[in-house]
Write a protein that holds these residues in place. Structure first.
Motif, mmCIF file in Angstrom:
data_model
loop_
_atom_site.group_PDB
_atom_site.id
_atom_site.type_symbol
_atom_site.label_atom_id
_atom_site.label_comp_id
_atom_site.label_asym_id
_atom_site.label_seq_id
_atom_site.Cartn_x
_atom_site.Cartn_y
_atom_site.Cartn_z
ATOM 1 N N HIS A 1 17.995 -3.247 6.620
ATOM 2 C CA HIS A 1 17.326 -2.092 6.022
ATOM 3 C C HIS A 1 15.812 -2.329 5.992
ATOM 4 O O HIS A 1 15.227 -2.527 4.921
ATOM 5 N N PRO A 2 15.157 -2.288 7.137
ATOM 6 C CA PRO A 2 13.714 -2.568 7.183
ATOM 7 C C PRO A 2 12.866 -1.537 6.454
ATOM 8 O O PRO A 2 11.692 -1.798 6.177
ATOM 9 N N ASP A 3 13.453 -0.372 6.154
ATOM 10 C CA ASP A 3 12.710 0.662 5.427
ATOM 11 C C ASP A 3 12.821 0.501 3.915
ATOM 12 O O ASP A 3 12.241 1.296 3.165
ATOM 13 N N VAL A 4 13.550 -0.515 3.460
ATOM 14 C CA VAL A 4 13.760 -0.762 2.028
ATOM 15 C C VAL A 4 12.913 -1.952 1.599
ATOM 16 O O VAL A 4 12.755 -2.921 2.341
ATOM 17 N N GLY A 5 12.356 -1.879 0.397
ATOM 18 C CA GLY A 5 11.691 -3.031 -0.196
ATOM 19 C C GLY A 5 12.658 -3.767 -1.102
ATOM 20 O O GLY A 5 13.256 -3.150 -1.996
ATOM 21 N N GLY B 1 11.792 -13.468 10.095
ATOM 22 C CA GLY B 1 10.542 -12.734 10.170
ATOM 23 C C GLY B 1 10.511 -11.445 9.368
ATOM 24 O O GLY B 1 9.620 -10.609 9.581
ATOM 25 N N VAL B 2 11.439 -11.262 8.437
ATOM 26 C CA VAL B 2 11.443 -10.032 7.636
ATOM 27 C C VAL B 2 10.186 -9.989 6.767
ATOM 28 O O VAL B 2 9.723 -11.014 6.263
ATOM 29 N N GLY B 3 9.647 -8.796 6.605
ATOM 30 C CA GLY B 3 8.434 -8.650 5.820
ATOM 31 C C GLY B 3 8.588 -7.770 4.599
ATOM 32 O O GLY B 3 7.594 -7.417 3.966
ATOM 33 N N ASN B 4 9.830 -7.421 4.273
ATOM 34 C CA ASN B 4 10.078 -6.469 3.189
ATOM 35 C C ASN B 4 10.755 -7.103 1.983
ATOM 36 O O ASN B 4 11.478 -6.437 1.234
ATOM 37 N N GLY C 1 0.769 -1.236 0.000
ATOM 38 C CA GLY C 1 0.000 0.000 0.000
ATOM 39 C C GLY C 1 0.799 1.285 0.000
ATOM 40 O O GLY C 1 0.222 2.371 0.051
ATOM 41 N N GLY C 2 2.110 1.210 -0.045
ATOM 42 C CA GLY C 2 2.920 2.420 -0.095
ATOM 43 C C GLY C 2 4.340 2.082 -0.496
ATOM 44 O O GLY C 2 4.838 0.986 -0.197
ATOM 45 N N LEU C 3 4.994 3.015 -1.162
ATOM 46 C CA LEU C 3 6.387 2.787 -1.540
ATOM 47 C C LEU C 3 7.262 2.769 -0.284
ATOM 48 O O LEU C 3 7.104 3.618 0.603
ATOM 49 N N PRO C 4 8.177 1.830 -0.164
ATOM 50 C CA PRO C 4 9.077 1.812 0.991
ATOM 51 C C PRO C 4 9.856 3.120 1.071
ATOM 52 O O PRO C 4 10.391 3.595 0.056
#
Length: 230
Positions: A78-82, A104-107, A52-55
């Motif tokens: 880098h959890p803020d990176v996709g 458990g990373v979600g990106n 729903g949004g760009l990282p």
């Protein structure tokens, strides 16, 4: 009749029989992370792909992630990176899924097919970083056309990368290294970061070693960093 896609992938799609747990990850976790390449001329909606949004940290691409160790490490750091990883070898994909489940990373999103299909469907100027690490060297001269690092591939990466974005290449094959230098380091769209802390003779601090490097490496690894020109 539907047109048959021209073959661009060579080599194995599967290795030895997967263990039950690995097959379970392919059946259950992969469908939640797998991306679909739309039919031309549609492009991938990256905001939708990542929920729903760009990282905020941008989107990174890794071509041929092997067992996923580097890909998942970058996702953790880098959890803020996709991160989008492409790997057609399903045994490697299963190992990557195990790393994703463990951490458990979600990106992370995955494509189990040719990265060039993805690159054709990504919007221009959508990548902040790209990795092509230890690609198959295809050492025989008649197979050089199969190498991923080609002028056409680099041209497309240049279109996909934002100004200032970084392209990282690595090889342990002494025959592929001069090829990479000739094709990538002299490309008009990129500056080769070959001096100071970015020197090609040393591994950057944020470039973790994988089991492939530790156990099966053919020779001395070389790490090339290039920056997309503004």
């Amino acid at each position: 009749m539907e047109e048959t896609r021209r073959r661009t992938l060579y080599g194995r799609r599967r290795g030895k029989k997967l263990r039950a747990g690995q097959q379970s990850l392919l059946d259950t976790l992969l469908p939640r992370l797998a991306l679909t390449v739309p039919a031309e001329p549609d492009k991938i909606d990256l905001a939708r792909l990542f929920g729903g949004g760009l990282p905020p940290g941008g989107v990174w691409l890794e071509v041929g992630f092997g067992a996923g160790e580097h890909l998942v490490w970058q996702a953790e750091q880098h959890p803020d990176v996709g991160l989008i990883g492409c790997e057609p070898y399903l045994n490697g994909v299963a190992k990557c899924l195990a790393h994703i489940e463990r951490t458990g990373v979600g990106n992370v999103r995955l494509l189990t097919d040719d990265a060039r299909l993805l690159m054709a469907a990504l919007p221009d100027r959508s990548l902040s970083r790209a990795f092509v690490l230890f690609p198959d060297p295809w050492p025989k001269m008649r197979h050089h056309k199969r190498r991923f690092v080609q002028r056409a591939t680099l041209d497309r990466l240049a279109e996909l990368m934002v100004p200032g974005a970084e392209l990282r290449l690595a090889t342990d094959d002494p025959g592929y290294l001069p090829w990479m230098v000739e094709h990538a380091c002299t490309h008009a769209a990129f500056d080769w970061l070959a001096e100071g802390p970015a020197d090609w003779r040393g591994r950057p601090a944020d470039w973790p070693a994988t089991r492939y490097e530790k156990k099966k490496i053919a020779g001395t690894p070389t790490f090339l960093r290039l920056r997309r020109r503004v």
